[in-house]
Design a protein around this motif. Structure first.
Motif, PDB file in Angstrom:
ATOM      1  N   PHE A  51       0.846  -1.190   0.000  1.00 46.18           N
ATOM      2  CA  PHE A  51       0.000   0.000   0.000  1.00 46.18           C
ATOM      3  C   PHE A  51       0.880   1.237   0.000  1.00 46.18           C
ATOM      4  CE2 PHE A  51      -3.605  -2.450   2.179  1.00 46.18           C
ATOM      5  CZ  PHE A  51      -4.386  -2.436   1.044  1.00 46.18           C
ATOM      6  N   ILE A  62      -4.203   5.860   2.849  1.00 49.48           N
ATOM      7  CA  ILE A  62      -3.747   4.889   1.856  1.00 49.48           C
ATOM      8  C   ILE A  62      -4.355   5.305   0.534  1.00 49.48           C
ATOM      9  CG2 ILE A  62      -3.832   2.487   1.097  1.00 49.48           C
ATOM     10  CD1 ILE A  62      -4.049   1.692   4.058  1.00 49.48           C
ATOM     11  N   ILE A  65      -1.849   1.115  -4.658  1.00 50.00           N
ATOM     12  CA  ILE A  65      -1.163  -0.176  -4.544  1.00 50.00           C
ATOM     13  C   ILE A  65       0.034  -0.185  -5.481  1.00 50.00           C
ATOM     14  CG2 ILE A  65      -1.376  -2.675  -4.907  1.00 50.00           C
ATOM     15  CD1 ILE A  65      -4.384  -2.356  -4.422  1.00 50.00           C
ATOM     16  N   TRP A 145      -4.790  -6.787   4.809  1.00 47.93           N
ATOM     17  CA  TRP A 145      -4.746  -6.327   3.417  1.00 47.93           C
ATOM     18  C   TRP A 145      -6.126  -6.477   2.766  1.00 47.93           C
ATOM     19  CZ3 TRP A 145      -1.123  -4.164   0.129  1.00 47.93           C
ATOM     20  CH2 TRP A 145      -1.431  -4.206  -1.239  1.00 47.93           C
TER      21      TRP A 145
END
Length: 152
Positions: A51, A62, A65, A145
């Motif tokens: 992340f 966040i 990816i 996750w």
DNA sequence: GCCAACGTTGGC
DNA sequence: GCCAACGTTGGC
């Protein structure tokens, strides 16, 4: 296969900057903390998912990816006197600091802010959320996750 | 800008 | 090895 979270101040290097790089890939240099160094050196492998977290900004979150495309190798910016990450104590024959290469995968459908992450009891064990945490690289479990992605 | 938390440095 | 001083991180 491991999962990680890595922080960057967006004013220094943002997820948009990563996406704009050739091959959408960049080396993750400048980590100058031994705990994080050990993870870069010993645990982060090609294929690991990460992340991208924006820190020290109006909304810490966040935001995307990325994937490790090259495992730990010496951080050459430590050898460069003109680099702001220069470390005269890092000997090229015995490098003190390590880095990995990461490639942009995608942005999240929406940024998931730190304030929201704190509200999920499912994430209570996340190292990022621990009081006083300053590590720029932290591991996540597969469950953490997957849970975060389910909140997208 | 404030400040708590943490890591590092260096004198002893 | 101890620990005070200092610098940095990073949320707020």
């Amino acid at each position: 296969m491991h999962y990680w979270l890595m922080k960057s101040e967006p004013e220094a290097f943002s997820i948009d900057d990563l996406q704009a790089m050739p091959e959408q890939t960049e080396h993750w240099d400048g980590v100058r903390n031994y705990q994080a160094r050990n993870m870069l050196r010993d645990e982060m492998k090609k294929g690991d998912l990460v992340f991208f977290y924006h820190s020290n900004c109006p909304q810490p979150a966040i935001v995307g990816i990325m994937q490790v495309v090259r495992g730990g190798y010496p951080d050459f910016t430590a050898f460069d006197p003109n680099s702001k990450h220069f470390d005269p104590h890092s000997d090229p024959d015995k490098p003190r600091w390590m880095m990995v290469d990461v490639q942009f995968v995608r942005t999240l459908k929406r940024p998931i802010p730190l304030s929201e992450l704190r509200q999920y009891h499912e994430l209570a064990g996340m190292q990022l959320l621990r009081k006083g945490n300053r590590l720029s690289i932290t591991p996540l479990s597969e469950e953490q996750w997957a849970f975060i992605l389910s909140r997208e």
